[in-house]
Scaffold this motif. Structure first.
Motif, PDB file in Angstrom:
ATOM      1  N   GLY A  61      41.280 -16.194   3.689  1.00  0.00           N
ATOM      2  CA  GLY A  61      40.577 -16.571   4.837  1.00  0.00           C
ATOM      3  C   GLY A  61      38.984 -16.034   5.069  1.00  0.00           C
ATOM      4  N   PHE A  62      38.411 -16.394   6.087  1.00  0.00           N
ATOM      5  CA  PHE A  62      36.835 -15.968   6.341  1.00  0.00           C
ATOM      6  C   PHE A  62      36.700 -15.730   7.913  1.00  0.00           C
ATOM      7  CE2 PHE A  62      35.874 -19.880   8.649  1.00  0.00           C
ATOM      8  CZ  PHE A  62      36.723 -20.789   8.313  1.00  0.00           C
ATOM      9  N   LEU A  63      35.587 -15.073   7.974  1.00  0.00           N
ATOM     10  CA  LEU A  63      35.269 -14.584   9.378  1.00  0.00           C
ATOM     11  C   LEU A  63      33.681 -14.494   9.311  1.00  0.00           C
ATOM     12  CD1 LEU A  63      37.407 -11.528  10.165  1.00  0.00           C
ATOM     13  CD2 LEU A  63      37.390 -13.880  11.416  1.00  0.00           C
ATOM     14  N   LYS A  64      32.862 -14.623  10.331  1.00  0.00           N
ATOM     15  CA  LYS A  64      31.397 -14.541  10.656  1.00  0.00           C
ATOM     16  C   LYS A  64      31.136 -13.647  11.353  1.00  0.00           C
ATOM     17  CE  LYS A  64      27.287 -17.321  10.614  1.00  0.00           C
ATOM     18  NZ  LYS A  64      26.647 -18.500  10.707  1.00  0.00           N
ATOM     19  N   LEU A  65      30.514 -12.382  10.881  1.00  0.00           N
ATOM     20  CA  LEU A  65      30.230 -11.374  12.039  1.00  0.00           C
ATOM     21  C   LEU A  65      28.802 -11.597  12.464  1.00  0.00           C
ATOM     22  CD1 LEU A  65      31.485  -8.352  10.057  1.00  0.00           C
ATOM     23  CD2 LEU A  65      32.832  -9.713  11.637  1.00  0.00           C
ATOM     24  N   SER A  66      28.534 -11.119  13.667  1.00  0.00           N
ATOM     25  CA  SER A  66      27.276 -11.383  14.168  1.00  0.00           C
ATOM     26  C   SER A  66      26.776  -9.828  14.665  1.00  0.00           C
ATOM     27  CB  SER A  66      27.073 -12.180  15.454  1.00  0.00           C
ATOM     28  OG  SER A  66      27.393 -13.505  15.281  1.00  0.00           O
TER      29      SER A  66
ATOM     30  N   GLY B  13      18.996 -10.583  -0.647  1.00  0.00           N
ATOM     31  CA  GLY B  13      19.735  -9.507  -0.114  1.00  0.00           C
ATOM     32  C   GLY B  13      20.462  -8.634  -0.895  1.00  0.00           C
ATOM     33  N   TYR B  14      21.030  -7.726  -0.582  1.00  0.00           N
ATOM     34  CA  TYR B  14      21.500  -6.725  -1.259  1.00  0.00           C
ATOM     35  C   TYR B  14      23.097  -6.693  -1.221  1.00  0.00           C
ATOM     36  CZ  TYR B  14      23.838  -2.178  -2.523  1.00  0.00           C
ATOM     37  OH  TYR B  14      25.074  -1.263  -3.020  1.00  0.00           O
ATOM     38  N   TYR B  15      23.951  -6.656  -1.842  1.00  0.00           N
ATOM     39  CA  TYR B  15      25.376  -6.843  -1.675  1.00  0.00           C
ATOM     40  C   TYR B  15      26.130  -5.483  -2.642  1.00  0.00           C
ATOM     41  CZ  TYR B  15      24.675 -11.347   0.179  1.00  0.00           C
ATOM     42  OH  TYR B  15      23.891 -12.106   1.187  1.00  0.00           O
ATOM     43  N   ALA B  16      27.163  -4.973  -1.996  1.00  0.00           N
ATOM     44  CA  ALA B  16      27.941  -3.924  -2.611  1.00  0.00           C
ATOM     45  C   ALA B  16      28.653  -4.877  -3.736  1.00  0.00           C
ATOM     46  CB  ALA B  16      28.888  -3.138  -1.745  1.00  0.00           C
ATOM     47  N   ASP B  17      29.236  -4.197  -4.984  1.00  0.00           N
ATOM     48  CA  ASP B  17      29.674  -4.806  -5.816  1.00  0.00           C
ATOM     49  C   ASP B  17      30.862  -5.607  -5.653  1.00  0.00           C
ATOM     50  OD1 ASP B  17      28.922  -2.714  -8.642  1.00  0.00           O
ATOM     51  OD2 ASP B  17      27.824  -4.272  -8.045  1.00  0.00           O
ATOM     52  N   SER B  18      31.771  -4.772  -4.429  1.00  0.00           N
ATOM     53  CA  SER B  18      32.921  -5.178  -4.107  1.00  0.00           C
ATOM     54  C   SER B  18      32.945  -6.679  -3.415  1.00  0.00           C
ATOM     55  CB  SER B  18      33.636  -4.241  -3.050  1.00  0.00           C
ATOM     56  OG  SER B  18      32.798  -4.101  -2.343  1.00  0.00           O
ATOM     57  N   VAL B  19      31.807  -6.999  -2.931  1.00  0.00           N
ATOM     58  CA  VAL B  19      31.796  -8.046  -1.969  1.00  0.00           C
ATOM     59  C   VAL B  19      30.677  -9.293  -2.569  1.00  0.00           C
ATOM     60  CG1 VAL B  19      32.017  -6.759   0.009  1.00  0.00           C
ATOM     61  CG2 VAL B  19      29.692  -7.443  -0.386  1.00  0.00           C
ATOM     62  N   LYS B  20      30.175  -9.023  -3.511  1.00  0.00           N
ATOM     63  CA  LYS B  20      29.174  -9.902  -4.318  1.00  0.00           C
ATOM     64  C   LYS B  20      30.030 -11.198  -4.708  1.00  0.00           C
ATOM     65  CE  LYS B  20      25.823  -7.122  -6.623  1.00  0.00           C
ATOM     66  NZ  LYS B  20      25.220  -6.609  -7.745  1.00  0.00           N
ATOM     67  N   GLY B  21      29.381 -12.222  -4.380  1.00  0.00           N
ATOM     68  CA  GLY B  21      29.981 -13.474  -4.624  1.00  0.00           C
ATOM     69  C   GLY B  21      30.857 -14.161  -3.366  1.00  0.00           C
ATOM     70  N   ARG B  22      31.233 -13.289  -2.637  1.00  0.00           N
ATOM     71  CA  ARG B  22      32.122 -13.559  -1.382  1.00  0.00           C
ATOM     72  C   ARG B  22      31.517 -13.452   0.033  1.00  0.00           C
ATOM     73  NH1 ARG B  22      36.364 -10.459  -0.067  1.00  0.00           N
ATOM     74  NH2 ARG B  22      35.491  -8.475  -1.164  1.00  0.00           N
ATOM     75  N   PHE B  23      30.719 -12.595   0.106  1.00  0.00           N
ATOM     76  CA  PHE B  23      29.928 -12.323   1.527  1.00  0.00           C
ATOM     77  C   PHE B  23      28.732 -12.816   1.139  1.00  0.00           C
ATOM     78  CE2 PHE B  23      32.463  -8.355   3.194  1.00  0.00           C
ATOM     79  CZ  PHE B  23      33.722  -9.143   2.798  1.00  0.00           C
ATOM     80  N   ILE B  24      28.039 -13.346   2.608  1.00  0.00           N
ATOM     81  CA  ILE B  24      26.413 -13.684   2.436  1.00  0.00           C
ATOM     82  C   ILE B  24      25.991 -13.185   3.745  1.00  0.00           C
ATOM     83  CG2 ILE B  24      25.164 -15.792   2.628  1.00  0.00           C
ATOM     84  CD1 ILE B  24      27.146 -17.370   1.235  1.00  0.00           C
ATOM     85  N   ILE B  25      24.970 -12.455   3.597  1.00  0.00           N
ATOM     86  CA  ILE B  25      24.086 -11.709   4.707  1.00  0.00           C
ATOM     87  C   ILE B  25      22.786 -12.777   5.165  1.00  0.00           C
ATOM     88  CG2 ILE B  25      22.640 -10.407   3.297  1.00  0.00           C
ATOM     89  CD1 ILE B  25      22.942  -8.446   5.663  1.00  0.00           C
ATOM     90  N   SER B  26      22.785 -13.083   6.347  1.00  0.00           N
ATOM     91  CA  SER B  26      21.569 -13.877   6.587  1.00  0.00           C
ATOM     92  C   SER B  26      21.098 -13.517   8.295  1.00  0.00           C
ATOM     93  CB  SER B  26      21.794 -15.473   6.749  1.00  0.00           C
ATOM     94  OG  SER B  26      23.043 -15.743   7.788  1.00  0.00           O
ATOM     95  N   ARG B  27      19.935 -13.993   8.286  1.00  0.00           N
ATOM     96  CA  ARG B  27      19.329 -13.736   9.677  1.00  0.00           C
ATOM     97  C   ARG B  27      18.618 -14.846  10.056  1.00  0.00           C
ATOM     98  NH1 ARG B  27      16.095  -8.558   9.062  1.00  0.00           N
ATOM     99  NH2 ARG B  27      15.820  -8.818  11.434  1.00  0.00           N
ATOM    100  N   ASP B  28      18.788 -15.097  11.633  1.00  0.00           N
ATOM    101  CA  ASP B  28      18.207 -16.218  12.339  1.00  0.00           C
ATOM    102  C   ASP B  28      17.159 -15.364  13.212  1.00  0.00           C
ATOM    103  OD1 ASP B  28      17.335 -18.046  14.188  1.00  0.00           O
ATOM    104  OD2 ASP B  28      19.255 -19.196  14.170  1.00  0.00           O
TER     105      ASP B  28
ATOM    106  N   LEU C 263      26.957 -11.895   8.883  1.00  0.00           N
ATOM    107  CA  LEU C 263      27.422 -11.580   7.692  1.00  0.00           C
ATOM    108  C   LEU C 263      28.837 -12.615   7.499  1.00  0.00           C
ATOM    109  CD1 LEU C 263      27.807  -9.548   5.230  1.00  0.00           C
ATOM    110  CD2 LEU C 263      29.461  -8.174   6.486  1.00  0.00           C
ATOM    111  N   GLN C 264      28.558 -13.603   6.761  1.00  0.00           N
ATOM    112  CA  GLN C 264      29.561 -14.504   6.439  1.00  0.00           C
ATOM    113  C   GLN C 264      30.318 -14.022   5.398  1.00  0.00           C
ATOM    114  OE1 GLN C 264      30.324 -17.804   7.632  1.00  0.00           O
ATOM    115  NE2 GLN C 264      32.357 -17.519   6.549  1.00  0.00           N
ATOM    116  N   MET C 265      31.847 -13.720   5.672  1.00  0.00           N
ATOM    117  CA  MET C 265      32.737 -13.192   4.714  1.00  0.00           C
ATOM    118  C   MET C 265      33.882 -14.199   4.344  1.00  0.00           C
ATOM    119  SD  MET C 265      33.333  -9.275   6.953  1.00  0.00           S
ATOM    120  CE  MET C 265      34.210 -10.268   7.891  1.00  0.00           C
ATOM    121  N   ASN C 266      33.613 -14.353   3.108  1.00  0.00           N
ATOM    122  CA  ASN C 266      34.695 -15.313   2.663  1.00  0.00           C
ATOM    123  C   ASN C 266      35.685 -14.992   1.474  1.00  0.00           C
ATOM    124  OD1 ASN C 266      33.279 -17.576   3.777  1.00  0.00           O
ATOM    125  ND2 ASN C 266      31.555 -17.514   2.125  1.00  0.00           N
TER     126      ASN C 266
END
Length: 121
Positions: A16-21, A59-74, A82-85
């Motif tokens: 699943g996925f979640l989006k943190l703010s 951005g920078y990502y830990a190896d464990s989340v690369k390709g699955r998480f996306i950080i962004s800012r508005d 933090l979009q977590m897929n």
């Protein structure tokens, strides 16, 4: 009161996925670099991802989340996401956002209160 507020956590099934703010109260977050940390149960807090003030680049990502998480800012909303897929049980942790700004020799640092993410079937 100056504080960061992290939100968006919850219980989700594997895959699943979640989006943190991460939003600021009492100061403007767009002037700060922001880092997401997480602390799994019984383990130390570690860096998940970080983004610069401008948000340029990937951005920078830990190896464990690369390709699955996306950080962004508005910056118009003064919020970092933090979009977590493709979530995995090992992503279960309390997630914290942290902001940092350097002005001359002075650093301004803030921690959010944490939001629980649980990945379980």
């Amino acid at each position: 009161q100056l504080q960061l507020v992290a939100s968006g956590g919850g219980l989700v099934q594997p895959g699943g996925f979640l989006k943190l703010s991460c939003a600021a109260s009492g100061f403007t977050l767009h002037a700060y670099a922001v880092t997401w940390f997480r602390q799994p149960p019984g383990k130390e807090r570690g860096v998940v991802s970080c983004i610069s003030v401008s948000g340029d680049g990937r951005g920078y990502y830990a190896d464990s989340v690369k390709g699955r998480f996306i950080i962004s800012r508005d910056n118009a909303k003064d919020t970092v996401y933090l979009q977590m897929n493709s979530l995995k049980p090992e992503d279960t942790a309390v997630y914290y956002c942290h902001s940092r700004r350097s002005v001359g020799d002075t650093q301004y640092l803030f921690w959010g209160q944490g939001t629980q993410v649980t990945v379980s079937s």
